[in-house]
Write a protein that holds these residues in place. Structure first.
Motif, PDB file in Angstrom:
ATOM      1  N   VAL A  56       0.858  -1.181   0.000  1.00  0.00           N
ATOM      2  CA  VAL A  56       0.000   0.000   0.000  1.00  0.00           C
ATOM      3  C   VAL A  56       0.897   1.235   0.000  1.00  0.00           C
ATOM      4  CG1 VAL A  56      -1.809   1.258   1.203  1.00  0.00           C
ATOM      5  CG2 VAL A  56      -1.829  -1.234   1.184  1.00  0.00           C
ATOM      6  N   VAL A  57       0.639   2.151  -0.914  1.00  0.00           N
ATOM      7  CA  VAL A  57       1.515   3.301  -1.120  1.00  0.00           C
ATOM      8  C   VAL A  57       0.741   4.582  -0.838  1.00  0.00           C
ATOM      9  CG1 VAL A  57       2.903   4.516  -2.857  1.00  0.00           C
ATOM     10  CG2 VAL A  57       2.750   2.033  -2.911  1.00  0.00           C
ATOM     11  N   TYR A  58       1.362   5.512  -0.107  1.00  0.00           N
ATOM     12  CA  TYR A  58       0.738   6.810   0.181  1.00  0.00           C
ATOM     13  C   TYR A  58       0.960   7.697  -1.042  1.00  0.00           C
ATOM     14  CZ  TYR A  58      -0.696  10.829   2.987  1.00  0.00           C
ATOM     15  OH  TYR A  58      -1.376  11.908   3.488  1.00  0.00           O
ATOM     16  N   ASP A  59      -0.100   8.337  -1.516  1.00  0.00           N
ATOM     17  CA  ASP A  59       0.018   9.062  -2.786  1.00  0.00           C
ATOM     18  C   ASP A  59      -0.470  10.501  -2.660  1.00  0.00           C
ATOM     19  OD1 ASP A  59       0.091   9.743  -5.506  1.00  0.00           O
ATOM     20  OD2 ASP A  59      -2.011   9.168  -5.738  1.00  0.00           O
ATOM     21  N   GLU A  60       0.316  11.437  -3.123  1.00  0.00           N
ATOM     22  CA  GLU A  60      -0.112  12.848  -3.137  1.00  0.00           C
ATOM     23  C   GLU A  60      -0.096  13.398  -4.556  1.00  0.00           C
ATOM     24  OE1 GLU A  60       2.762  14.436  -0.369  1.00  0.00           O
ATOM     25  OE2 GLU A  60       1.241  14.645   1.189  1.00  0.00           O
ATOM     26  N   LEU A  61       0.155  12.513  -5.556  1.00  0.00           N
ATOM     27  CA  LEU A  61       0.278  13.007  -6.925  1.00  0.00           C
ATOM     28  C   LEU A  61      -0.947  12.652  -7.763  1.00  0.00           C
ATOM     29  CD1 LEU A  61       3.996  11.980  -7.505  1.00  0.00           C
ATOM     30  CD2 LEU A  61       3.120  14.259  -7.039  1.00  0.00           C
ATOM     31  N   PRO A  86       3.767   7.431   9.901  1.00  0.00           N
ATOM     32  CA  PRO A  86       4.095   5.998   9.868  1.00  0.00           C
ATOM     33  C   PRO A  86       4.222   5.469   8.442  1.00  0.00           C
ATOM     34  CG  PRO A  86       1.764   6.286  10.292  1.00  0.00           C
ATOM     35  CD  PRO A  86       2.338   7.666  10.191  1.00  0.00           C
ATOM     36  N   VAL A  87       4.239   6.354   7.463  1.00  0.00           N
ATOM     37  CA  VAL A  87       4.244   5.900   6.065  1.00  0.00           C
ATOM     38  C   VAL A  87       5.602   5.276   5.728  1.00  0.00           C
ATOM     39  CG1 VAL A  87       4.158   6.708   3.676  1.00  0.00           C
ATOM     40  CG2 VAL A  87       2.589   7.653   5.382  1.00  0.00           C
ATOM     41  N   ASP A  88       5.587   4.094   5.079  1.00  0.00           N
ATOM     42  CA  ASP A  88       6.890   3.504   4.687  1.00  0.00           C
ATOM     43  C   ASP A  88       6.927   3.226   3.189  1.00  0.00           C
ATOM     44  OD1 ASP A  88       5.284   1.402   4.249  1.00  0.00           O
ATOM     45  OD2 ASP A  88       6.398  -0.040   5.454  1.00  0.00           O
ATOM     46  N   ALA A  89       5.879   3.669   2.438  1.00  0.00           N
ATOM     47  CA  ALA A  89       5.922   3.554   0.972  1.00  0.00           C
ATOM     48  C   ALA A  89       5.206   4.778   0.427  1.00  0.00           C
ATOM     49  CB  ALA A  89       5.243   2.278   0.518  1.00  0.00           C
ATOM     50  N   TYR A  90       5.925   5.552  -0.362  1.00  0.00           N
ATOM     51  CA  TYR A  90       5.407   6.861  -0.805  1.00  0.00           C
ATOM     52  C   TYR A  90       5.536   6.944  -2.319  1.00  0.00           C
ATOM     53  CZ  TYR A  90       5.094  11.997  -1.088  1.00  0.00           C
ATOM     54  OH  TYR A  90       4.729  13.294  -1.388  1.00  0.00           O
ATOM     55  N   CYS A  91       4.509   7.496  -3.004  1.00  0.00           N
ATOM     56  CA  CYS A  91       4.557   7.636  -4.462  1.00  0.00           C
ATOM     57  C   CYS A  91       5.360   8.886  -4.788  1.00  0.00           C
ATOM     58  CB  CYS A  91       3.138   7.763  -5.000  1.00  0.00           C
ATOM     59  SG  CYS A  91       3.121   8.118  -6.758  1.00  0.00           S
ATOM     60  N   ALA A  92       6.588   8.705  -5.299  1.00  0.00           N
ATOM     61  CA  ALA A  92       7.464   9.846  -5.544  1.00  0.00           C
ATOM     62  C   ALA A  92       7.270  10.409  -6.944  1.00  0.00           C
ATOM     63  CB  ALA A  92       8.926   9.424  -5.369  1.00  0.00           C
ATOM     64  N   ALA A  93       6.823   9.584  -7.914  1.00  0.00           N
ATOM     65  CA  ALA A  93       6.702  10.094  -9.286  1.00  0.00           C
ATOM     66  C   ALA A  93       5.726   9.239 -10.082  1.00  0.00           C
ATOM     67  CB  ALA A  93       8.073  10.064  -9.964  1.00  0.00           C
ATOM     68  N   LEU A  94       5.021   9.894 -11.000  1.00  0.00           N
ATOM     69  CA  LEU A  94       4.186   9.164 -11.958  1.00  0.00           C
ATOM     70  C   LEU A  94       5.048   8.971 -13.195  1.00  0.00           C
ATOM     71  CD1 LEU A  94       0.809  11.101 -11.662  1.00  0.00           C
ATOM     72  CD2 LEU A  94       1.791   9.379 -10.149  1.00  0.00           C
ATOM     73  N   ILE A  95       5.299   7.717 -13.561  1.00  0.00           N
ATOM     74  CA  ILE A  95       6.257   7.454 -14.639  1.00  0.00           C
ATOM     75  C   ILE A  95       5.531   7.565 -15.987  1.00  0.00           C
ATOM     76  CG2 ILE A  95       7.746   5.689 -15.655  1.00  0.00           C
ATOM     77  CD1 ILE A  95       8.830   7.011 -13.105  1.00  0.00           C
ATOM     78  N   ASP A  96       6.086   8.402 -16.914  1.00  0.00           N
ATOM     79  CA  ASP A  96       5.494   8.542 -18.242  1.00  0.00           C
ATOM     80  C   ASP A  96       5.885   7.346 -19.101  1.00  0.00           C
ATOM     81  OD1 ASP A  96       4.600  10.939 -17.341  1.00  0.00           O
ATOM     82  OD2 ASP A  96       6.341  12.051 -18.069  1.00  0.00           O
ATOM     83  N   GLU A  97       7.204   7.133 -19.246  1.00  0.00           N
ATOM     84  CA  GLU A  97       7.628   5.964 -20.039  1.00  0.00           C
ATOM     85  C   GLU A  97       8.964   5.464 -19.508  1.00  0.00           C
ATOM     86  OE1 GLU A  97       9.029   8.899 -23.574  1.00  0.00           O
ATOM     87  OE2 GLU A  97       8.933   6.753 -24.025  1.00  0.00           O
ATOM     88  N   THR A  98       9.233   4.221 -19.826  1.00  0.00           N
ATOM     89  CA  THR A  98      10.506   3.641 -19.383  1.00  0.00           C
ATOM     90  C   THR A  98      11.205   3.035 -20.594  1.00  0.00           C
ATOM     91  OG1 THR A  98       9.410   1.523 -19.028  1.00  0.00           O
ATOM     92  CG2 THR A  98       9.588   2.975 -17.122  1.00  0.00           C
TER      93      THR A  98
END
Lengths: 105, 91
Positions: A56-61, A86-98
Motif C-alpha cells: 500500500v503506497v501513500y500518494d499525493e500526486l 508511519p508511512v513507509d511507501a510513498y509515491c514519488a513520481a508518476l512514470i510517463d515511459e521507461t
C-alpha cells in the motif's frame, strides 16, 4: 517501480493519516522489467506481468489505477511529511515511459 | 551500497517537486559476477552514467536529500560513482 492496481480506503485510521490517499500497488522485480520490455516475438503468451507481492503506497500526486509509479520505501517515505508519519511507501513520481535494455545489442 | 548495472531510464513529468530536473535511471543491482541480485531500482544520476555501465548505488536517503537540496524529498536511491572496469577486481 510499481503498477497501481487499486485504492485503499480506511474507515478507522491512525491519527497521522488525515486526508490520506492510499494506493494498492504491485512492485516490479527484474522479470517484470524484462517481460514489459521484451521484444514482441519473445513476449510470453499471457500478457500478465509477474510482480512482487502488493504493497500500500501513500500518494499525493493522484496516480490512477493501471499507472506506473516510482515509489520510495523505508524511512525516506516518511520524509515528505512535516509531522512524524508511519508511512513507509510513498509515491514519488508518476512514470510517463521507461526504456529498458537487458544486454548490449 | 550496491554494485549495479544501468539498464535503462524512466521519464516523469508529474513527480515530487524535489526530483525536478533529475535524471532517473534504472539500475539493476548485481552480485560480483554481474548476475541480477534484487529488483531494479530507479536511481538519481548526477554523473551521466551510460547504458550498461557499472555504477555504485546507495540507498542512504540522507545523502540523496542533501543532493536534491530538500529535507522533505522522498529521494532514496542514488548513484555514488561510476565503476572503473579495468581497476576493479572481483575474486
Amino acid at each position: 517501480m510499481a503498477t497501481v492496481v487499486g485504492r485503499v480506503t480506511l474507515s478507522l485510521r491512525h491519527p497521522a493519516f488525515r486526508g490520506e490517499r492510499l494506493l494498492l500497488a504491485l512492485p516490479w522485480n527484474t522479470t517484470t522489467w524484462t517481460t514489459a520490455h521484451a521484444h514482441p516475438s519473445e513476449k510470453p503468451a499471457t500478457d500478465a506481468l509477474p510482480f512482487d507481492p502488493s504493497i500500500v503506497v501513500y500518494d499525493e500526486l493522484g496516480a490512477g489505477v493501471g499507472q506506473q509509479i516510482a515509489i520510495s520505501e523505508g524511512r525516506e517515505a516518511a520524509c515528505p511529511f512535516k509531522h512524524p508519519s508511519p508511512v513507509d511507501a510513498y509515491c514519488a513520481a508518476l512514470i510517463d515511459e521507461t526504456f529498458y535494455q537487458e544486454t548490449r545489442p | 551500497m550496491r554494485l549495479a548495472l544501468v539498464k535503462g531510464h524512466a521519464t516523469s513529468t508529474v513527480k515530487h517537486h524535489s526530483l525536478e530536473g533529475w535524471r532517473l535511471l534504472v539500475a539493476q543491482p548485481v552480485d560480483s559476477s554481474d548476475r541480477p541480485d534484487g529488483p531494479p531500482q530507479i536511481v538519481l544520476d548526477s554523473f551521466g552514467a551510460a547504458l550498461h555501465q557499472k555504477v555504485l548505488i546507495s540507498s542512504d536517503g540522507a545523502e540523496a536529500r542533501k543532493m536534491v537540496g530538500s529535507e522533505f524529498s522522498p529521494a532514496r536511491w542514488m548513484i555514488l560513482g561510476i565503476i572503473d572496469p579495468e581497476r576493479s577486481l572481483a575474486l
